[in-house]
Design an enzyme around this catalytic site. Structure first.
Site, short mmCIF file in Angstrom:
data_model
loop_
_atom_site.label_atom_id
_atom_site.label_comp_id
_atom_site.label_asym_id
_atom_site.label_seq_id
_atom_site.Cartn_x
_atom_site.Cartn_y
_atom_site.Cartn_z
CE LYS A 13 0.89 1.16 4.55
NZ LYS A 13 1.68 2.30 4.99
CG ASP A 138 -0.47 0.03 8.11
OD1 ASP A 138 -1.24 0.99 8.28
OD2 ASP A 138 0.69 0.13 7.72
C1 LIG Z 1 2.41 4.65 9.88
C2 LIG Z 1 1.52 3.65 9.19
C3 LIG Z 1 0.52 4.39 8.27
O1 LIG Z 1 -0.19 3.51 7.45
O2 LIG Z 1 2.20 2.75 8.30
P1 LIG Z 1 3.64 2.05 8.20
O3 LIG Z 1 4.69 3.10 8.01
O4 LIG Z 1 3.92 1.26 9.43
O5 LIG Z 1 3.54 1.16 6.99
C4 LIG Z 1 0.68 2.86 10.23
O6 LIG Z 1 -0.18 3.69 10.95
C5 LIG Z 1 1.47 2.04 11.20
O7 LIG Z 1 0.84 0.81 11.31
P2 LIG Z 1 1.65 -0.51 11.75
O8 LIG Z 1 2.93 -0.65 10.97
O9 LIG Z 1 0.69 -1.65 11.66
O10 LIG Z 1 2.05 -0.12 13.19
P3 LIG Z 1 1.91 -0.90 14.57
O11 LIG Z 1 2.75 -2.14 14.48
O12 LIG Z 1 0.47 -1.02 14.92
O13 LIG Z 1 2.62 0.16 15.55
C6 LIG Z 1 4.01 0.30 15.78
C7 LIG Z 1 4.20 1.39 16.84
O14 LIG Z 1 3.98 2.70 16.26
C8 LIG Z 1 3.25 3.55 17.13
N1 LIG Z 1 1.97 3.94 16.49
C9 LIG Z 1 1.51 3.21 15.42
C10 LIG Z 1 0.32 3.58 14.80
C11 LIG Z 1 -0.37 4.71 15.30
N2 LIG Z 1 -1.54 5.10 14.74
N3 LIG Z 1 0.09 5.39 16.35
C12 LIG Z 1 1.27 5.04 16.95
O15 LIG Z 1 1.69 5.69 17.90
C13 LIG Z 1 3.04 2.79 18.42
O16 LIG Z 1 4.10 3.12 19.29
C14 LIG Z 1 3.19 1.33 17.99
O17 LIG Z 1 3.67 0.51 19.02
N1 LIG Z 2 5.79 -11.36 7.16
C1 LIG Z 2 6.49 -10.26 7.49
N2 LIG Z 2 6.91 -9.44 6.52
C2 LIG Z 2 7.60 -8.31 6.82
N3 LIG Z 2 7.91 -7.92 8.05
C3 LIG Z 2 7.50 -8.68 9.07
C4 LIG Z 2 6.78 -9.89 8.83
N4 LIG Z 2 6.51 -10.42 10.02
C5 LIG Z 2 7.05 -9.60 10.95
N5 LIG Z 2 7.67 -8.56 10.40
C6 LIG Z 2 8.32 -7.43 11.13
O1 LIG Z 2 7.56 -6.23 10.90
C7 LIG Z 2 8.42 -5.11 10.61
C8 LIG Z 2 7.67 -4.10 9.72
O2 LIG Z 2 7.53 -4.63 8.47
P1 LIG Z 2 6.63 -4.09 7.26
O3 LIG Z 2 5.19 -4.32 7.53
O4 LIG Z 2 7.18 -4.72 6.04
O5 LIG Z 2 6.96 -2.55 7.19
P2 LIG Z 2 6.13 -1.23 7.42
O6 LIG Z 2 5.38 -1.36 8.73
O7 LIG Z 2 7.14 -0.13 7.43
O8 LIG Z 2 5.21 -1.09 6.25
C9 LIG Z 2 9.65 -5.77 9.96
O9 LIG Z 2 10.82 -5.00 10.15
C10 LIG Z 2 9.75 -7.13 10.65
O10 LIG Z 2 10.57 -7.06 11.80
#
Ligand SMILES: C[C@@](CO)(OP(=O)(O)O)[C@H](O)COP(=O)(O)OP(=O)(O)OC[C@H]1O[C@@H](n2ccc(N)nc2=O)[C@H](O)[C@@H]1O
Ligand SMILES: Nc1ncnc2c1ncn2[C@@H]1O[C@H](COP(=O)(O)OP(=O)(O)O)[C@@H](O)[C@H]1O
Length: 280
Positions: A13, A138
């Site tokens: 995404k 996400d």
């Molecule tokens: C920022 C976003 C935008 O789409 O994307 P990614 O960069 O990760 O792809 C998401 O909100 C990320 O979602 P996701 O990657 O599932 O994050 P999570 O594992 O739930 O959260 C990791 C950590 O980030 C912080 N966190 C995350 C999401 C949120 N809305 N508020 C937060 O403060 C929290 O400290 C949490 O423990």
């Molecule tokens: N199947 C998986 N694919 C990718 N990352 C994973 C998976 N399972 C656990 N992880 C952990 O989740 C973290 C975030 O990965 P990813 O979802 O690819 O990135 P982002 O949250 O930045 O979009 C990775 O660094 C890894 O430690």
């Protein structure tokens, strides 16, 4: 008996915009964001087992199988549904990890959707989304299956129709931990709340996490500067990947060609729905 594997896509995404509009009592941040699926995917292969075991056959380097989001998703559905069945999982990663492209979350969503069908557990989509939310903010949108405007921490979703576009995506070569960005004191947490409309998103795009990431990771800033020569690029999620939206594949290919010596990346088409939507 030889296991029969079924292959399912798990698309990446992009966050076409992202605003941080507040914070919950538990520290999680309230967002407004637009999720768009792109045709750049991991592949998850699944084989049903009748011994109840859940096993990832090819763990990712640095991620123990038990922590992998595919295994955690399978266990969650197994516990929730009470099925006696298990699964062997094979994962082909293509989506860069920690790039803000949601690869891990998408893998988890695909496992929930596909095992729900293979195990015939008939858990409603809405419940799968709630289970997915336990794995990451996400995950629900990938189960929702349509491009969406999201509020809450990303789990309150409204379907969005988006025009056909192409994206140049660059990986600046750094890994940005999501939690580090959300905990930064540089983060603006009070972007005025607004109801986003499609037409507004093209004009007023921004990502509130971008300023924090570029101040800590100059490589992300450099990749943005390279793309700025061709338009108005943006970072996706909490980085590190950055992207430029283009009107045609030809235009996107041309831009990528000039930068592909310097950066890993790819060109991808914006999808109108998740590839599994409507078929599972
Ligand atoms: C920022 C976003 C935008 O789409 O994307 P990614 O960069 O990760 O792809 C998401 O909100 C990320 O979602 P996701 O990657 O599932 O994050 P999570 O594992 O739930 O959260 C990791 C950590 O980030 C912080 N966190 C995350 C999401 C949120 N809305 N508020 C937060 O403060 C929290 O400290 C949490 O423990
Ligand atoms: N199947 C998986 N694919 C990718 N990352 C994973 C998976 N399972 C656990 N992880 C952990 O989740 C973290 C975030 O990965 P990813 O979802 O690819 O990135 P982002 O949250 O930045 O979009 C990775 O660094 C890894 O430690």
């Amino acid at each position: 008996m030889t296991a029969v594997f079924h292959a399912y896509p798990a698309p990446a995404k992009l966050n076409l915009m992202l605003k941080v509009v507040g914070r919950r009592a538990d520290g999680y941040h309230l967002l407004e964001t637009v999720f768009r699926f792109i045709d750049y995917s991991d592949t998850v292969e699944l084989a049903v087992r009748d011994d109840g075991v859940i096993e990832l056959l090819n763990p990712i380097d640095g991620v123990p199988a038990e922590r992998d989001l595919t295994v955690r998703a399978a266990r969650l559905l197994q516990q929730h549904s009470g099925t006696p069945l298990g699964a062997s999982i094979r994962l082909t990663k293509r989506i860069p990890m920690g790039g803000g492209l949601g690869g891990g979350s998408s893998d988890a969503a695909t496992v929930l959707l596909a095992l729900n069908a293979l195990w015939q557990t008939a858990v409603p989509r809405e419940t799968l989304m709630q289970l997915g939310l336990k794995l990451g903010a996400d995950v629900p949108v990938f189960i929702f299956g349509r491009n969406a405007f999201a509020t809450g921490i990303g789990e309150e979703l409204t379907e969005l129709e988006l025009p056909e576009k192409w994206y140049v995506v660059l990986h600046p070569g750094v890994h940005v931990p999501t939690a580090e960005i959300f905990s930064s004191e540089l983060l603006t947490r009070d972007s005025g709340i607004s109801i986003m409309r499609i037409l507004e998103t093209t004009q007023q795009r921004r990502n509130d996490l971008q300023r924090v990431v570029t101040s800590k990771y100059p490589a992300v800033n450099e990749a943005l500067s390279e793309l700025e020569k061709y338009g108005s690029p943006l970072m996706t999620g909490s980085g590190s990947c950055v992207f430029l939206e283009c009107d045609s594949e030809n235009e996107a290919d041309k831009v990528y060609k000039t930068l592909s010596q310097k950066y890993n990346g790819f060109v991808a088409r914006g999808l109108s729905v998740h590839p599994l939507f409507g078929s599972i």
